[in-house]
Structures are given as structure tokens and as C-alpha cells.
Write a protein that holds these residues in place. Structure first.
Motif, mmCIF file in Angstrom:
data_model
loop_
_atom_site.group_PDB
_atom_site.id
_atom_site.type_symbol
_atom_site.label_atom_id
_atom_site.label_comp_id
_atom_site.label_asym_id
_atom_site.label_seq_id
_atom_site.Cartn_x
_atom_site.Cartn_y
_atom_site.Cartn_z
ATOM 1 N N HIS A 134 0.929 -0.874 -0.093
ATOM 2 C CA HIS A 134 0.356 0.578 -0.366
ATOM 3 C C HIS A 134 0.409 1.310 -0.204
ATOM 4 C CE1 HIS A 134 -3.245 -2.885 0.927
ATOM 5 N NE2 HIS A 134 -4.156 -1.447 0.198
ATOM 6 N N ASN A 151 -3.039 3.108 -6.990
ATOM 7 C CA ASN A 151 -3.391 3.113 -5.543
ATOM 8 C C ASN A 151 -4.458 4.620 -5.357
ATOM 9 O OD1 ASN A 151 -3.275 3.160 -2.756
ATOM 10 N ND2 ASN A 151 -1.433 2.359 -2.684
ATOM 11 N N PRO A 153 -6.246 6.586 -2.504
ATOM 12 C CA PRO A 153 -7.189 6.594 -1.308
ATOM 13 C C PRO A 153 -8.974 6.823 -1.618
ATOM 14 C CG PRO A 153 -5.509 7.196 -0.667
ATOM 15 C CD PRO A 153 -4.876 7.438 -2.574
ATOM 16 N N ARG A 156 -10.834 4.093 -1.468
ATOM 17 C CA ARG A 156 -11.747 3.630 -0.510
ATOM 18 C C ARG A 156 -13.028 3.807 -0.107
ATOM 19 N NH1 ARG A 156 -8.125 0.660 3.533
ATOM 20 N NH2 ARG A 156 -6.420 0.456 1.411
ATOM 21 N N GLN A 157 -13.742 2.994 0.573
ATOM 22 C CA GLN A 157 -14.952 2.978 0.858
ATOM 23 C C GLN A 157 -14.779 2.227 2.172
ATOM 24 O OE1 GLN A 157 -17.284 4.989 -0.210
ATOM 25 N NE2 GLN A 157 -16.126 5.548 -2.527
ATOM 26 N N GLN A 164 -15.735 -7.356 1.764
ATOM 27 C CA GLN A 164 -14.408 -7.580 1.434
ATOM 28 C C GLN A 164 -13.741 -8.236 1.040
ATOM 29 O OE1 GLN A 164 -12.413 -4.402 2.212
ATOM 30 N NE2 GLN A 164 -10.846 -5.022 1.420
ATOM 31 N N CYS A 178 -15.601 -1.735 -4.368
ATOM 32 C CA CYS A 178 -14.504 -2.467 -4.184
ATOM 33 C C CYS A 178 -13.704 -1.303 -4.222
ATOM 34 C CB CYS A 178 -14.126 -3.518 -4.589
ATOM 35 S SG CYS A 178 -15.257 -4.488 -4.556
ATOM 36 N N ASP A 179 -12.406 -0.817 -3.727
ATOM 37 C CA ASP A 179 -11.215 -0.599 -3.913
ATOM 38 C C ASP A 179 -10.269 -2.229 -4.517
ATOM 39 O OD1 ASP A 179 -8.897 0.470 -4.167
ATOM 40 O OD2 ASP A 179 -8.224 1.180 -2.032
ATOM 41 N N GLN A 182 -6.839 -2.022 -3.270
ATOM 42 C CA GLN A 182 -6.797 -3.241 -2.152
ATOM 43 C C GLN A 182 -7.474 -4.366 -2.338
ATOM 44 O OE1 GLN A 182 -9.757 -2.414 0.771
ATOM 45 N NE2 GLN A 182 -8.816 -2.912 2.439
ATOM 46 N N ARG A 322 -9.080 10.902 4.052
ATOM 47 C CA ARG A 322 -10.020 10.368 3.240
ATOM 48 C C ARG A 322 -10.830 10.069 4.892
ATOM 49 N NH1 ARG A 322 -14.253 9.365 0.463
ATOM 50 N NH2 ARG A 322 -14.992 7.208 -0.319
ATOM 51 N N TYR A 329 -8.549 3.423 6.818
ATOM 52 C CA TYR A 329 -7.966 3.090 5.676
ATOM 53 C C TYR A 329 -7.577 2.089 7.082
ATOM 54 C CZ TYR A 329 -6.052 3.744 1.022
ATOM 55 O OH TYR A 329 -5.635 3.401 -0.140
#
Length: 409
Positions: A134, A151, A153, A156-157, A164, A178-179, A182, A322, A329
Motif C-alpha cells: 500500500h 492506488n 485512497p 477506499r470505502q 471485503q 470495491c477499492d 486493495q 480520507r 484506511y
């Protein structure tokens, strides 16, 4: 007379004995000063990156300690100790040099991608794979016509564990919420830790040779070049050039063959790229590549691009944004005894956390860093790693030379 001389010598002896302790105390105090200044500057620059403001760097190039110790005798009118009293006076007046790191070489270092060999060094130190991926990887790329997975941020959720897991199963094909980055990282690390292997890679030079072709003078002359060798290859011979190769080995599903997928490390982008899996590159000491004919497709898979140090700082600023928007995160870290935890990657707190380590003033507000907590908050570890990456970009010529410690008696 002997007694009086002893009183005269006593302050001088005390001065000599106290000097060692004075130097030790001041040295430790100066080191603590550098710690505070360095930590504060790093956190401040991450907050600047959060605000998308310019970053500015300075360093303490030298601290000069000037100690003054004096000893003497005084006369006591009360006639105690025969009217004589020893006297010892000490004074300290330190000075320091601040060096702005705004030179061309430092700026180039900030923009230069991180050396991929650092991945192995940091992994060998026990840093979690997901933390390194990351923090240091900017994007994955499937190649021409394929997907580019950044990548970011902002993608990101906050998802529950079931969602996940579904994202991780989809990997590069994962869709919002989805990220995707990640999801790929979760997929790369779900079957165990990443491994590294260094071996000698034999790259073919030209087509296979018959015995007569291999013994030709021009072929034999090539053997004088460093790393070139002639080896048996089926019914004929093959010229090879030997190079050192380091690979990352991504573990596959238990029982899969091969058990690892090898990715080659290189200094040029993409710094990590797919290679053929011939010869077991994750376990062998030497692997001979096969000649690839013209027009043959390159090995398929994801190529990895590494960040520069400046990109790391901007990434941490984006993570902080974020977090302040209410999206924790977090990333997956396996426990030593089994199971996983999901600590925060990075978080600066506007209020003191229960165990605060660093406090920094920025634009009229106070920000805090929590103590390292492997199960909950990895911020302090991330700051330590970022400090090391930043120090690697400082050349000796950019930092003022350190002066000698001046002692004045």
C-alpha cells in the motif's frame, strides 16, 4: 600547607569529573532535539500534502556545544574552612546550523522511484507485506490493452468483512464500491507472505548453435566477454549471458503448481514485471531462459510501479484526507498465531489519543500521533519507514558539515 593546596586543587578535580557527565547529558539532549525537529517536520509535510500545498524540507546540519567550566577559590568572611571556599561555575551556549534541502539533487531524489531492492530489505525486517504494497506501490498495470489499477485512497470505502472478501476474490476485476487496488493486494497476499529469491539468470545470445558453429573463432571470441558462457542445449550449444536476478515470489493456492508466481525486479519502470516460470525461479540458484522468437507475446500478468518518496508523502496526505472524511484506511495483517487483524495504515488525530507519542502544531491546530499498536494503528511505524526513505535522498554535499565539539575551560 598540604591542606590548603588540597582545597586549591579540589575545584579543578571537580571540574574535570563533571565534564564527562556534561558532554553526555548535552549529547542526549541534542539528539532528542533532532528527534523532535525531524518528527515535527515530517508530520507537517504530510499535513501540507493533505492540503495539496507545497512541501518544504530542512535539516539540522550541525549542533555546536560550547561549555565553559571555571574553578577557583573564594574567601569566606565567616572563617568557615579557614576562610577559604572552592567555587565551580559552568555555562553552556549551544548553536546549530539549519540547512534548507532545496537543491537540485535532493529534488531529483524526491522524484526518483524507490529502489525495488528495498522491498526485500524491508520485508526481511518483518514489515507486513500489505503495509509495504500500500505504501510503496503506485499502480498495477496489465500491459497494452489491459487495466491500470491505481492506488488511489479516494477509492477506499468502508465495507463489512463479507463485502471485503468478495472484493478480494474478484481481484483486478473488482467493481465499485470495491477499492480495486486493495482487492488486488488482498489477492496477492491471501495465501501467505511474499518471498524473495536471487539467482543467476542465463539469457540466450542468438539461436542455438551446432558444434561447428560453436567452435567458430568469432563465437569463441565472445567467451572473453564478462558473464558470457557456452553451454550444451539439447543436441547443440547455446551462448548465454549471465546476470543476477532478484524475483518476488507470490504464493499460490495450496497445492497449485507451480506453488509460486515469480515477478522480476528491475531498476527501470515497471520495476516489478511478469517473467516466464521456466526453471523454478523461486527456488533455483540458476535458470536458463529460452530464446523468444520475434513477435512472441510477452508473459502475462500484472506489472508493479513503485512510488517516489514525494509520492509517498502525497499518498499519506490523501490517506489522512480520507480518514478525516470518516473512512478508516485499514489493511489486513496476519497474526503470528493465526487469524488476522486490520489496523489503520495512517492516522493523525486532532485530539490526543489514549497513548500519544508525537504532537505537532500546524496552522493553529494541534495534531497527534498514537503509539505503535500492531492490531490497531501502524502510523508510527509508517512514519519511521518514511523517515528512512527520506534520509536516503539526502546526499552528503547537501547537508552542512558538522563542526567539532568545542570545549572551553
Amino acid at each position: 600547607m598540604i591542606l590548603r593546596l588540597s582545597w586549591v586543587a579540589l575545584p579543578l578535580l571537580l571540574a574535570a569529573c563533571s565534564l564527562s557527565g556534561t558532554i553526555t547529558d548535552h549529547s542526549i539532549a541534542y539528539n532528542a532535539t533532532v528527534e523532535t525537529a525531524t518528527d515535527t517536520l515530517l508530520v507537517t509535510n504530510i499535513l501540507r500534502a493533505r492540503d495539496r500545498a507545497p512541501l518544504h524540507f530542512t535539516t539540522i546540519g550541525a549542533i555546536h556545544g560550547s561549555f565553559s567550566l571555571s574553578a577557583g577559590l573564594g574567601y569566606d568572611l565567616t572563617a568557615v574552612n579557614n576562610g577559604t571556599q572552592p567555587a565551580l561555575l559552568a555555562a553552556s551556549s549551544p548553536s546549530f546550523d539549519i540547512g534548507p534541502l532545496d537543491r537540485q539533487e535532493f529534488a531529483r531524489g524526491l522524484l526518483r522511484p524507490i529502489d525495488p531492492v528495498l522491498l526485500r530489505l524491508l520485508s526481511d525486517r518483518g514489515l507486513p507485506d500489505q503495509l509495504l504494497l500500500h505504501l510503496l506501490i503506485s499502480k498495477f498495470d496489465e500491459g497494452p490493452g489491459g487495466r491500470i489499477i491505481t492506488n488511489d485512497p479516494a477509492a477506499r470505502q468502508a465495507l463489512d468483512p463479507a463485502a471485503q472478501a468478495a472484493c478480494a476474490a474478484a481481484g483486478a476485476a473488482a467493481l465499485p464500491p470495491c477499492d480495486r487496488f486493495q482487492a488486488v493486494v488482498d489477492q496477492l497476499t491471501r495465501f501467505g507472505p511474499l518471498r524473495f529469491n536471487g539467482y543467476t539468470r542465463l539469457i540466450p545470445l542468438g539461436p542455438p548453435l551446432s558444434r561447428a558453429e560453436a567452435s567458430a573463432p568469432e563465437r569463441l571470441a565472445m567467451l572473453k566477454e564478462a558473464g558470457v558462457s557456452l553451454r550444451r542445449s539439447g543436441p547443440g550449444w547455446q551462448l548465454y549471458r549471465a546476470v543476477n536476478q532478484l524475483v518476488i515470489c507470490v504464493p499460490g493456492r495450496p497445492g497449485s503448481r507451480p506453488p509460486f508466481t515469480a515477478l522480476a525486479l528491475d531498476n527501470e519502470p515497471p520495476q516489478i514485471s511478469p517473467i516466464t516460470q521456466e526453471g523454478d525461479p523461486c527456488n533455483a540458484d540458476e535458470v536458463a531462459d529460452h530464446a523468444i522468437p520475434a513477435g512472441h507475446a510477452a508473459p502475462t500478468g500484472l506489472a508493479w510501479y513503485l512510488r517516489s518518496v514525494e509520492e509517498v508523502l502525497h499518498y499519506l496526505g490523501a490517506v489522512q484526507r480520507r480518514e478525516e472524511q470518516g473512512i478508516p484506511y485499514r489493511f489486513v495483517v496476519p497474526r503470528a498465531g493465526g487469524g488476522t487483524v486490520m489496523p489503520r495504515l495512517f492516522r493523525l488525530w486532532p485530539q490526543p489519543p489514549p497513548r500519544s507519542r508525537i504532537g505537532t502544531e500546524y496552522r493553529g491546530e494541534r495534531w497527534f500521533v498514537a503509539e505503535q499498536d500492531d492490531a490497531e494503528d501502524q502510523t508510527l511505524r509508517v512514519l519511521a519507514l518514511t523517515t528512512q526513505l527520506l534520509n536516503l535522498q539526502k546526499s552528503a554535499g547537501e547537508i552542512p558539515s558538522s563542526g567539532t565539539l568545542r570545549l572551553v575551560r
